[in-house]
Design an enzyme around this catalytic site. Structure first.
Site, PDB file in Angstrom:
ATOM      1  N   CYS A   2     -35.013  20.375  87.622  1.00 47.40           N
ATOM      2  CA  CYS A   2     -35.764  21.456  87.000  1.00 47.40           C
ATOM      3  C   CYS A   2     -37.017  21.738  87.843  1.00 47.40           C
ATOM      4  O   CYS A   2     -37.525  20.863  88.520  1.00 47.40           O
ATOM      5  CB  CYS A   2     -36.224  21.185  85.577  1.00 47.40           C
ATOM      6  N   ARG A  27     -34.002  23.785  92.472  1.00 46.78           N
ATOM      7  CA  ARG A  27     -34.091  22.556  91.676  1.00 46.78           C
ATOM      8  C   ARG A  27     -33.211  22.604  90.425  1.00 46.78           C
ATOM      9  O   ARG A  27     -33.123  21.634  89.684  1.00 46.78           O
ATOM     10  CB  ARG A  27     -35.539  22.302  91.255  1.00 46.78           C
ATOM     11  N   TRP A  76     -32.049  22.518  85.124  1.00 48.87           N
ATOM     12  CA  TRP A  76     -30.772  21.864  85.416  1.00 48.87           C
ATOM     13  C   TRP A  76     -30.542  20.929  84.240  1.00 48.87           C
ATOM     14  O   TRP A  76     -31.262  19.947  84.059  1.00 48.87           O
ATOM     15  CB  TRP A  76     -30.851  21.092  86.723  1.00 48.87           C
ATOM     16  N   ASN A 100     -40.217  18.672  83.603  1.00 44.83           N
ATOM     17  CA  ASN A 100     -39.204  18.209  84.544  1.00 44.83           C
ATOM     18  C   ASN A 100     -39.201  16.686  84.450  1.00 44.83           C
ATOM     19  O   ASN A 100     -40.248  16.066  84.566  1.00 44.83           O
ATOM     20  CB  ASN A 100     -39.591  18.672  85.963  1.00 44.83           C
ATOM     21  N   GLY A 101     -38.013  16.111  84.217  1.00 43.29           N
ATOM     22  CA  GLY A 101     -37.932  14.657  84.084  1.00 43.29           C
ATOM     23  C   GLY A 101     -37.072  14.303  82.886  1.00 43.29           C
ATOM     24  O   GLY A 101     -36.338  15.142  82.373  1.00 43.29           O
ATOM     25  N   GLU A 485     -18.792  13.590 105.324  1.00 48.23           N
ATOM     26  CA  GLU A 485     -19.753  14.686 105.182  1.00 48.23           C
ATOM     27  C   GLU A 485     -19.042  16.048 105.198  1.00 48.23           C
ATOM     28  O   GLU A 485     -19.383  16.951 104.426  1.00 48.23           O
ATOM     29  CB  GLU A 485     -20.807  14.586 106.299  1.00 48.23           C
ATOM     30  N   LYS A 489     -19.230  18.749 102.166  1.00 53.34           N
ATOM     31  CA  LYS A 489     -19.670  20.140 102.330  1.00 53.34           C
ATOM     32  C   LYS A 489     -18.639  21.086 101.732  1.00 53.34           C
ATOM     33  O   LYS A 489     -18.980  22.011 101.019  1.00 53.34           O
ATOM     34  CB  LYS A 489     -19.878  20.508 103.808  1.00 53.34           C
ATOM     35  N   GLU A 492     -18.500  20.865  97.787  1.00 53.78           N
ATOM     36  CA  GLU A 492     -19.637  21.328  97.002  1.00 53.78           C
ATOM     37  C   GLU A 492     -19.839  22.838  97.055  1.00 53.78           C
ATOM     38  O   GLU A 492     -20.308  23.419  96.082  1.00 53.78           O
ATOM     39  CB  GLU A 492     -20.930  20.582  97.348  1.00 53.78           C
ATOM     40  N   HIS A 508      -2.423   3.194 104.634  1.00 51.78           N
ATOM     41  CA  HIS A 508      -2.536   2.257 103.514  1.00 51.78           C
ATOM     42  C   HIS A 508      -2.511   2.974 102.165  1.00 51.78           C
ATOM     43  O   HIS A 508      -2.918   2.416 101.146  1.00 51.78           O
ATOM     44  CB  HIS A 508      -3.813   1.422 103.657  1.00 51.78           C
ATOM     45  N   LYS A 610     -30.794  21.189  94.141  1.00 54.33           N
ATOM     46  CA  LYS A 610     -31.183  20.690  95.458  1.00 54.33           C
ATOM     47  C   LYS A 610     -31.847  19.319  95.370  1.00 54.33           C
ATOM     48  O   LYS A 610     -31.634  18.466  96.204  1.00 54.33           O
ATOM     49  CB  LYS A 610     -32.150  21.695  96.087  1.00 54.33           C
TER      50      LYS A 610
HETATM   51  C1  F6R Z   1     -25.245  17.601  99.748  1.00 53.19           C
HETATM   52  C2  F6R Z   1     -26.607  17.279  99.383  1.00 53.19           C
HETATM   53  C3  F6R Z   1     -26.833  16.094  98.519  1.00 53.19           C
HETATM   54  C4  F6R Z   1     -28.137  15.392  98.935  1.00 53.19           C
HETATM   55  C5  F6R Z   1     -28.448  14.256  97.953  1.00 53.19           C
HETATM   56  C6  F6R Z   1     -29.679  13.493  98.360  1.00 53.19           C
HETATM   57  O1  F6R Z   1     -25.177  18.695 100.599  1.00 53.19           O
HETATM   58  O2  F6R Z   1     -27.522  17.955  99.743  1.00 53.19           O
HETATM   59  O3  F6R Z   1     -25.759  15.218  98.537  1.00 53.19           O
HETATM   60  O4  F6R Z   1     -27.990  14.899 100.225  1.00 53.19           O
HETATM   61  O5  F6R Z   1     -28.643  14.798  96.669  1.00 53.19           O
HETATM   62  O6  F6R Z   1     -30.791  14.320  98.426  1.00 53.19           O
HETATM   63  P1  F6R Z   1     -32.061  13.919  99.265  1.00 53.19           P
HETATM   64  O7  F6R Z   1     -31.668  13.884 100.690  1.00 53.19           O
HETATM   65  O8  F6R Z   1     -33.068  14.985  98.961  1.00 53.19           O
HETATM   66  O9  F6R Z   1     -32.483  12.575  98.776  1.00 53.19           O
END
Ligand code: F6R
Length: 615
Positions: A2, A27, A76, A100-101, A485, A489, A492, A508, A610
């Site tokens: 949030c 956020r 969120w 937020n929290g 990774e 990508k 998501e 396996h 994010k």
């Molecule tokens: C995926 C992504 C998330 C962040 C994860 C950690 O694209 O962005 O998986 O990598 O939430 O976030 P940070 O790096 O801000 O601790």
């Protein structure tokens, strides 16, 4: 998660709040709301809506609201689904709040308040905060500030919150405990928000708040207290952030812009730390790090999501370059096992935001064993940087797209820099291996320009992948984390199921998944595993898998079978430790193109945020 914002000053608060909320949308974006004190009536007007800030702004059109004091929120959901009733701000009597929290003991507090005769309009944990403040103001006749402080003392959990009080005082109140909050000041008034970029359109004069801080905002300034009402000294500083860096700059999406600015982000991260003349690494906190690195017996990397994949690469680099035992942990798991960790351990947390709750908690957990701590972080002044003994900043600039791209590659560069720095301390002979890596790192930004140019051919893969139900990504050794990774990508932002595997593991179990409908994206690096990787690929081809290959051009001559050769994109050959960066970039672009083809919301994919500030 949030995002929260508050404003008091001479401007129309509605405009300030909406502009700030747009920048906080990363956020969380499942619902939003604002509350202002209406200039005409003196009443609190609260407008909320389900969906993004755009929906809220549309709802505000034609209302002609005007007020000089207000608060706003983008949500969120944690407690209660995204409905208008659950959207913030929440209100009780004269108090209105954005939060937020997580109020961990909200169930208990809610029951107590219900027994005092209160009823609740939402399913959120936040509503107890505002009702408690009202309770203390009404029943214990406390003034606004004291009532809010007393309410906060009842709360267990994390919060950054801003209270608006409908009274003659014309003040806002903010508080912070384990969730981020900053204040800002300009000639037009005073601001408070979850992060600095939200305030950049209005001011660069920022005050970073600490856990336990309580602030009182008037149009002229900010006073800081602890929760017992004692004055606390904090100062405003001018932050060096460029508001334009947080704009799309002609690109269709932030993610696309952020992928293309990776050469710049890498250069900004590498050059300040690595001398072009003598390849010496200059890190902040060098004396501390140098003492620690000479004394430790083990390194732990902790991180979440994409940052965890960077940590996995870090293990390969540190073990093979420095010969130090390394463990890698998902931050959310680390605290719940019994790690063998002590004051001879260095714990390195990796995080773009520096606000990820799991990573922060894992770092604090490590500190409780006496471990030394360092963090690799992108957001200056974020919580993790304050918790760590040393910090290496990545200079990726603001990353707005929810899917991490430029932050990831700069984390990898920062790990290499830390590796070079440690090598300089631990090893006597520096000449060959050290110089080769340092020189290669300095050349990396221009190599990545070339990678971006070559990645245009990925467009030919997009259609076949975008209609798939599921995809596999295969890599080995240092490219195994990059397979993970690439899969992350894709899932998501395009919502296609994808898995990354160490290619040798296919036989396996996962090879049972292979049929003609399964795109398999394979990453092939030169070196001892190239042959083995090629065999793994042929095994997939033999079972009808639809294989796409990204390969190091150094193995071009040894070739692939003719049928496969059409689906190979050759990437520049670089130092083994840098190949994760070179291979990650096309995988980011591939996910991006597939998401665009499928018409998903690239920058704000569903259900995500994010900055994950809840555990
Ligand atoms: C995926 C992504 C998330 C962040 C994860 C950690 O694209 O962005 O998986 O990598 O939430 O976030 P940070 O790096 O801000 O601790």
């Amino acid at each position: 998660m949030c995002g929260i914002i508050g404003y008091i000053g001479s401007r129309n608060a509605v405009d300030v709040l909406i502009e700030g909320l747009k920048r906080l949308e990363y956020r969380g974006y499942d619902s939003a709301g604002i509350a202002i004190i209406d200039n005409e009536t003196g009443d609190v007007v609260r407008i909320r809506s389900v969906g993004k800030i755009k929906t809220l702004s549309e709802k505000l059109i034609g209302m002609n609201l005007s007020g000089n004091i207000g608060i706003g929120h983008t949500r969120w959901a944690t407690h209660g689904p995204p409905t208008e009733e659950n959207a913030h701000p929440h209100t009780s009597g004269p108090f209105t709040v954005v939060h937020n929290g997580i109020v961990e003991n909200y169930a208990e507090l809610k029951e107590w308040l219900i027994n005092q005769g209160y009823s609740f309009e939402s399913e959120t944990d936040t509503e107890v905060l505002v009702k408690l403040a009202e309770y203390y103001s009404k029943n214990e006749l406390l003034d606004e500030r004291q009532a809010i402080m007393k309410a906060l003392k009842d709360v267990k959990g994390s919060y950054a919150a801003v209270f608006l009080a409908k009274s003659d005082s014309r003040k806002l109140y903010g508080c912070k405990h384990e969730s981020p909050l900053v204040a800002g000041i300009s000639d037009d008034g005073v601001y408070v928000a979850s992060d600095v970029p939200a305030l950049l359109p209005f001011t660069r004069k920022i005050m970073y708040l600490e856990d336990g801080d309580f602030i009182e905002l008037t149009p002229d300034g900010v006073q800081v207290f602890d929760l017992n009402g004692n004055a606390v000294q904090r100062r405003f500083e001018v932050v060096d952030m460029n508001p334009v860096a947080a704009e799309k700059g002609g690109f269709r999406h932030f993610m696309q812009k952020e992928i293309y600015e990776q050469p710049r982000a890498l250069s900004d991260t590498i050059k300040p730390y690595l001398s072009m003349e003598n390849y010496k690494v200059f890190l902040p906190n060098a004396a501390y790090l140098s003492d620690v690195i000479s004394a430790i017996t083990k390194i732990f990397f902790i991180a979440c999501g994409t940052s965890f994949h960077a940590a996995m690469v870090g293990k390969y680099v540190f073990e093979s370059f420095l010969n130090i035992p390394v463990e890698v942990d998902l931050a959310s798991e680390f605290r719940y096992r019994v790690p063998v960790i002590d004051d001879k351990s260095l714990v390195i947390a990796i995080s773009q935001s520096g606000e990820t709750a799991d990573t922060k908690s894992a770092l604090s957990f490590a500190k409780s064993f006496g471990a030394h701590t360092c963090s690799i972080v992108n957001v200056v002044g974020s919580s993790l940087t304050r918790l760590s003994d040393a910090v290496v900043y990545t200079h990726a600039g603001p990353e707005i797209g929810v899917a991490s791209t430029k932050a990831f590659v700069t984390q990898l560069a920062a790990l290499i820099l830390l590796g070079l720095f440690s090598y300089g301390i631990l090893k006597d002979d520096k000449e060959d291996v050290y110089s080769y890596l340092a020189e290669s790192l300095l050349q990396l930004p221009s190599v990545c320009e070339e990678v971006l140019r070559r990645s245009d051919s990925l467009r030919n893969w997009v259609h076949e992948i975008s209609v798939a139900k599921s995809c596999l990504y295969l890599g080995r050794n240092i490219l195994y984390p990059i397979a993970l990774e690439g899969a992350l990508k894709l899932k998501e932002i395009s919502y296609i199921h994808a898995e990354g595997y160490a290619a040798g593991e296919m036989k396996h179990g996962p090879i049972a998944l292979i049929d003609e409908s399964m795109p398999v994206i394979c990453l092939v690096q030169r070196g001892i595993l190239a042959e083995k990787m090629r065999s793994n690929i042929e095994e997939v081809v033999a079972r009808g898998g639809n294989v796409f290959v990204l390969a190091d051009e150094a193995i071009k001559d040894s070739g692939f079978s003719e049928s496969l050769a059409k689906k190979v994109i050759w990437l520049p050959s670089v130092h083994e430790f840098l190949s994760p960066i070179v291979f990650a970039i096309p995988l980011q672009l591939l996910a991006y193109y597939v998401a665009v083809e499928r018409g998903t919301d690239v920058d704000q994919p569903r259900n995500l945020a994010k900055s994950v500030t809840v555990e």
